[in-house]
Design a protein around this motif. Structure first.
Motif, mmCIF file in Angstrom:
data_model
loop_
_atom_site.group_PDB
_atom_site.id
_atom_site.type_symbol
_atom_site.label_atom_id
_atom_site.label_comp_id
_atom_site.label_asym_id
_atom_site.label_seq_id
_atom_site.Cartn_x
_atom_site.Cartn_y
_atom_site.Cartn_z
ATOM 1 N N LEU A 42 0.376 -1.143 0.209
ATOM 2 C CA LEU A 42 0.221 0.079 0.387
ATOM 3 C C LEU A 42 1.181 0.635 0.011
ATOM 4 O O LEU A 42 1.985 1.190 0.392
ATOM 5 N N THR A 43 0.440 2.250 -0.058
ATOM 6 C CA THR A 43 0.619 3.631 -0.701
ATOM 7 C C THR A 43 0.484 4.823 -0.020
ATOM 8 O O THR A 43 -1.323 3.912 -0.286
ATOM 9 N N PHE A 68 3.578 -0.585 4.145
ATOM 10 C CA PHE A 68 2.902 0.476 3.758
ATOM 11 C C PHE A 68 4.107 1.759 3.481
ATOM 12 O O PHE A 68 4.730 1.749 4.129
ATOM 13 N N THR A 69 4.251 2.348 2.671
ATOM 14 C CA THR A 69 5.381 3.459 1.694
ATOM 15 C C THR A 69 4.733 4.711 2.398
ATOM 16 O O THR A 69 3.528 4.937 1.687
ATOM 17 N N THR A 70 5.667 5.404 3.230
ATOM 18 C CA THR A 70 4.567 6.867 3.223
ATOM 19 C C THR A 70 5.882 7.651 3.473
ATOM 20 O O THR A 70 6.820 7.209 3.049
ATOM 21 N N ILE A 100 9.085 2.743 5.185
ATOM 22 C CA ILE A 100 8.280 1.986 4.883
ATOM 23 C C ILE A 100 7.564 0.873 6.107
ATOM 24 O O ILE A 100 8.676 0.767 7.149
ATOM 25 N N LEU A 101 6.131 0.764 6.313
ATOM 26 C CA LEU A 101 6.210 0.114 7.130
ATOM 27 C C LEU A 101 5.718 -0.953 7.429
ATOM 28 O O LEU A 101 4.479 -1.394 6.619
ATOM 29 N N TYR A 102 5.204 -2.217 8.102
ATOM 30 C CA TYR A 102 5.700 -3.838 7.925
ATOM 31 C C TYR A 102 4.599 -4.290 9.031
ATOM 32 O O TYR A 102 4.845 -3.479 9.717
ATOM 33 N N THR A 103 3.427 -4.676 8.595
ATOM 34 C CA THR A 103 2.780 -5.849 9.361
ATOM 35 C C THR A 103 2.409 -6.966 9.287
ATOM 36 O O THR A 103 2.141 -7.035 8.173
ATOM 37 N N GLN A 128 -5.794 3.976 4.898
ATOM 38 C CA GLN A 128 -5.177 2.888 3.852
ATOM 39 C C GLN A 128 -5.934 1.398 4.312
ATOM 40 O O GLN A 128 -5.387 1.146 5.756
ATOM 41 N N ARG A 129 -6.311 0.787 3.264
ATOM 42 C CA ARG A 129 -6.840 -0.926 4.051
ATOM 43 C C ARG A 129 -6.417 -1.784 2.639
ATOM 44 O O ARG A 129 -6.614 -1.271 1.496
#
Length: 306
Positions: A42-43, A68-70, A100-103, A128-129
């Motif tokens: 996701l971005t 998720f890239t922000t 980048i955030l990972y979960t 963001q989903r």
């Protein structure tokens, strides 16, 4: 488990995920099951959620990862997981590297209760989903209604591509109620299949009462799937009626053409008779005029002779 987490994180050049006792217990309990990994990226730009459909037919360990890239501050991003509308509070990990955030969320599917939608949420300025939809395999069959005639036999087939149901069942319905199709019914039905991933229903000596919807029902370890086939049973009078209607139209058209032809011929004949009558009258008139013209001459000649 820690070695696997270390390997996953090293691929992203980040520190390992923190191991959870629940995850270790789950992996130990279901260590005999295969592990499936699925990812979504996701971005912060797109507003539309990202979805991924996953087909499962047997129990397995599941590892879901969202990336998720922000361009903002990663510490201000709130990360949550949900199954449907239910908030998941355990078994997910969070890690960050660069922008980048990972979960990652891990669980085990053992029955239909674990099937459904699992979503990761990244809440910053906008939410963001990413959603993973787990479902059992779909069945394949002809979509168009099957048209046949009274007294014929028909074979219905359902197939599951690259999957093997535990059991197949057939139902018939001519409304809202489904009735199981029984095999020992005056040898009217025959159920078989060449392979484990397909089933065939043969219906013999069809009548108009046999038309309607027929449902093939597949049972998997993780749930059930079904599809229907529509049968339309026609009487032989149906095509005959259509033929008779067409024949009647042809006869009517030919009759109209003949009547028009007869009317044209009759009108032409009357026209010819009228012209012939006029010619006869003209001839009579000419003869009469000739006699009248000759009569004075004859008298004149007689007087000269005397």
């Amino acid at each position: 488990m820690e070695g696997r987490a270390q390997f996953w994180v090293s691929c992203w050049h980040a520190t390992p995920f923190t191991s959870l006792p629940v995850r270790e217990e789950m992996m130990a309990k279901y260590s005999n099951l295969s592990l499936e990994s699925h990812n979504i990226s996701l971005t912060e730009r797109p507003n539309m959620p990202v979805e991924k459909n996953i087909t499962s037919e047997r129990p397995s360990n599941i590892e879901l990862t969202c990336q998720f890239t922000t361009s903002g501050d990663l510490n201000s991003v709130n990360v949550t997981w949900r199954k449907g509308d239910e908030l998941l509070e355990n078994n997910y990990l969070i890690n960050a590297t660069g922008s980048i955030l990972y979960t990652q969320y891990m669980f085990t599917i053992v029955n239909s209760e674990q099937m459904g939608s699992y979503s990761c949420f990244f809440e910053e300025k906008k939410e963001q989903r990413g959603t993973f939809n787990f479902k059992v395999p779909e069945l394949h069959e002809k979509k168009k209604p099957l048209i046949t005639y009274v007294g014929d036999s028909v074979v219905l087939m359902c197939k599951c591509q690259d999957c093997f149901p535990l059991n197949w069942t057939w139902y018939s319905s001519n409304g809202s109620v489904q009735v199981p199709v029984g095999v020992p019914m005056n040898n009217k039905y025959v159920i078989n299949g060449k392979n484990a991933n397909e089933t065939r229903l043969k219906i013999m000596q069809l009548s108009e009462e046999d038309q309607g919807s027929y449902w093939c029902h597949a049972i998997f370890q993780l749930g059930e799937s079904e599809e229907h086939i529509e049968i339309v049973v026609l009487s032989y009078w149906v095509p005959l009626k259509a033929f008779l209607a067409i024949a009647a139209e042809v006869v009517l058209l030919v009759a109209i053409i003949l009547l028009c032809e007869m009317y044209t011929q009759k009108k032409k004949k009357h026209s010819d008779d009228g012209k012939e009558f006029e010619q006869i009258e003209q001839l009579k008139s000419d003869d009469s005029n000739g006699i009248e013209n000759n009569a004075p001459r004859h008298r004149k000649n007689e007087s000269v002779g005397q």
